[in-house]
Design an enzyme around this catalytic site. Structure first.
Site, PDB file in Angstrom:
ATOM      1  N   CYS A 166       0.803  -1.223   0.000  1.00  0.00           N
ATOM      2  CA  CYS A 166       0.000   0.000   0.000  1.00  0.00           C
ATOM      3  C   CYS A 166       0.838   1.275   0.000  1.00  0.00           C
ATOM      4  CB  CYS A 166      -0.954  -0.012   1.187  1.00  0.00           C
ATOM      5  SG  CYS A 166      -1.971  -1.500   1.228  1.00  0.00           S
ATOM      6  N   HIS A 307      -2.567   7.556   6.819  1.00  0.00           N
ATOM      7  CA  HIS A 307      -2.858   6.268   6.197  1.00  0.00           C
ATOM      8  C   HIS A 307      -4.261   5.841   6.610  1.00  0.00           C
ATOM      9  CE1 HIS A 307      -1.979   2.565   4.206  1.00  0.00           C
ATOM     10  NE2 HIS A 307      -2.122   1.840   5.309  1.00  0.00           N
ATOM     11  N   GLU A 318      -0.872   4.936  14.356  1.00  0.00           N
ATOM     12  CA  GLU A 318      -0.520   6.129  13.588  1.00  0.00           C
ATOM     13  C   GLU A 318      -0.715   7.396  14.415  1.00  0.00           C
ATOM     14  OE1 GLU A 318      -1.040   7.952   9.088  1.00  0.00           O
ATOM     15  OE2 GLU A 318      -2.433   6.413   9.782  1.00  0.00           O
ATOM     16  N   LYS A 339      -9.545   7.967   3.203  1.00  0.00           N
ATOM     17  CA  LYS A 339     -10.020   6.595   2.973  1.00  0.00           C
ATOM     18  C   LYS A 339     -11.427   6.402   3.520  1.00  0.00           C
ATOM     19  CE  LYS A 339      -5.570   4.112   2.833  1.00  0.00           C
ATOM     20  NZ  LYS A 339      -4.628   5.206   3.117  1.00  0.00           N
ATOM     21  N   HIS A 344      -9.808   1.933   0.574  1.00  0.00           N
ATOM     22  CA  HIS A 344      -8.357   1.747   0.498  1.00  0.00           C
ATOM     23  C   HIS A 344      -7.973   1.244  -0.893  1.00  0.00           C
ATOM     24  CE1 HIS A 344      -4.307   1.124   1.376  1.00  0.00           C
ATOM     25  NE2 HIS A 344      -4.371   0.271   2.378  1.00  0.00           N
ATOM     26  N   PHE A 405       1.639  -3.602   3.914  1.00  0.00           N
ATOM     27  CA  PHE A 405       1.956  -4.922   4.442  1.00  0.00           C
ATOM     28  C   PHE A 405       3.436  -5.214   4.204  1.00  0.00           C
ATOM     29  CE2 PHE A 405      -2.505  -7.087   4.011  1.00  0.00           C
ATOM     30  CZ  PHE A 405      -2.974  -6.299   5.046  1.00  0.00           C
TER      31      PHE A 405
END
Length: 419
Positions: A166, A307, A318, A339, A344, A405
């Protein structure tokens, strides 16, 4: 060696809430949700039956039948946004541009997953007879979007793809930024695309227990920072950004949206899919971005596009990282997760979120985090997470985070352009 300045001169977007940059931006500031029941396949047997799909996209509007059949949907999305960005930057209207110094660096986390699925299913339908499409491999491989863009326009500068889950599109932007400021190229078309709303994409992420299963209310399922968040909403689409060396842009009279003022990279080195619980990698990547330019300080950042995927662990980690990096200034910034509206977009997320950050700098409007209903006691409620409604304010500089990831982290900073 004195590093060159790098500016943004063109934008292109194809998203679940708008099929152009302007439509996308209007969707963002109006708090539009792109989540709805899946239309691309019968999802009735899946734990998650909704996604943030691109709406109203017909390949026939953009490609002839032959070309469309030779490109996976992720490449088609890439070509459409690249065309918008190239035209927006007026790159084709200037004969003085050296196409040998115009490059393409593109990100995709998964690439042609629809093509892969179709070909493997076809193999088994044919009783194991290997009648594969001769374009199977060229359609599937993640680098092919960059190749297709380069071939269409004849751009012969640096050309490759970045794959970091991502964080892919933000990695592409940072690579493009670095090549230009080092003098290796004058212009680079950068961004990312993804088209993973299919049985394999939804089923795979369901198996990881990563997706929201709020099938009774898909439009409110993406809930970053909300106490009742239960996973991310899968999205698709693409974003393209034209990065250009400052003097080159000025010489040809280009419109300048913003300037890149730093890029940072780091790794969590912790877990395949989970973030470090204390946000160590997220802390490092933001600090690295802030330290990339000597004249950018944390107090200059007015907006952080996080994110913020709407996962229980990720959102908390975060926020911890933001507070550690910015200290008291964290309470003076606006923070939001777009998002909540787009879902996403995996490897394309960094591209459309960079565009949101650039437009926030340009227009002095911070897009909201929609779908907030219940405060989470683990998330500091004194932070301005821009819940449910866009906010007008001066945005001198914006930082955009993307984490992937494997522990891949990338952050990029955009600031107002000043001659």
């Amino acid at each position: 060696m004195q590093l060159k300045r790098v500016v943004v001169t063109g934008l292109g977007a194809l998203t679940p809430i708008g099929n152009s940059t302007q439509e996308y931006w209007e969707g963002l500031i109006n708090g539009k949700s792109g989540s709805a029941p899946i239309s691309k396949f019968d999802a009735s047997n899946f734990k998650t039956q909704f996604a943030c799909e691109v709406k109203g996209f017909d390949p026939k509007d953009h490609f002839d039948r032959r070309d469309a059949r030779r490109m996976d949907l992720f490449s088609q999305y890439a070509m459409v946004v690249a065309d918008e960005a190239v035209k927006n930057a007026n790159l084709l209207d200037n004969d003085d541009i050296d196409i040998g110094r115009v490059g393409v660096i593109w990100g995709s986390g998964i690439g042609g997953i629809q093509t892969f699925q179709d070909e493997v299913q076809g193999f088994y339908r044919n009783d194991g007879n290997p009648r594969f499409n001769p374009f199977f491999i060229p359609k599937m491989i993640a680098d092919i979007a960059a190749g297709n863009i380069s071939i269409k326009y004849g751009f012969r500068g640096p050309n490759y793809s970045t794959v970091s889950a991502c964080a892919s599109a933000t990695n592409a932007l940072i690579d493009a930024f670095n090549l230009i400021r080092l003098g290796k190229a004058d212009v680079i078309v950068s961004g990312g695309s993804e088209a993973a709303v299919n049985e394999s994409g939804v089923g795979g992420f369901n198996a990881l227990q990563a997706l929201s299963t709020r099938n009774d209310s898909p439009e409110t399922a993406s809930r970053p920072f909300d106490k009742d968040r239960d996973g991310f909403v899968l999205g698709e689409g693409a974003g393209a950004i034209i990065l250009e060396e400052y003097e080159h842009a000025v010489a040809r009279g280009a419109t300048i949206y913003a300037e890149i003022a730093g890029g940072g990279l780091s790794a969590d080195a912790h877990h395949l899919t989970a973030p470090h619980p204390e946000g160590l990698g997220a802390t490092s990547v933001m600090e690295n971005a802030l330290n990339d330019f000597s004249d950018i300080k944390k107090e200059d950042i007015d907006y952080v596009n996080v994110h913020g995927t709407s996962t229980p662990l990720g959102d908390v980690a975060e926020v911890k990282a933001i507070k550690k990096v910015f200290g008291d200034h964290a309470y003076k910034m606006n923070i939001s997760s777009t998002k909540s509206m787009t879902g996403h977009l995996l490897g394309a997320a960094g591209a459309i979120e960079a565009i949101a950050s650039i437009m926030a700098v340009k227009e002095n409007i911070v897009p909201p985090t929609i779908n907030h209903f219940t405060d989470d006691e683990e998330i500091d409620d004194k932070l301005n997470l821009t819940f449910n409604k866009a906010e007008e304010r001066e945005v001198k500089a914006a930082l955009s985070n993307t984490f992937g990831f494997g522990g891949h982290n990338a952050s990029v900073i955009f600031r107002k352009f000043v001659k």
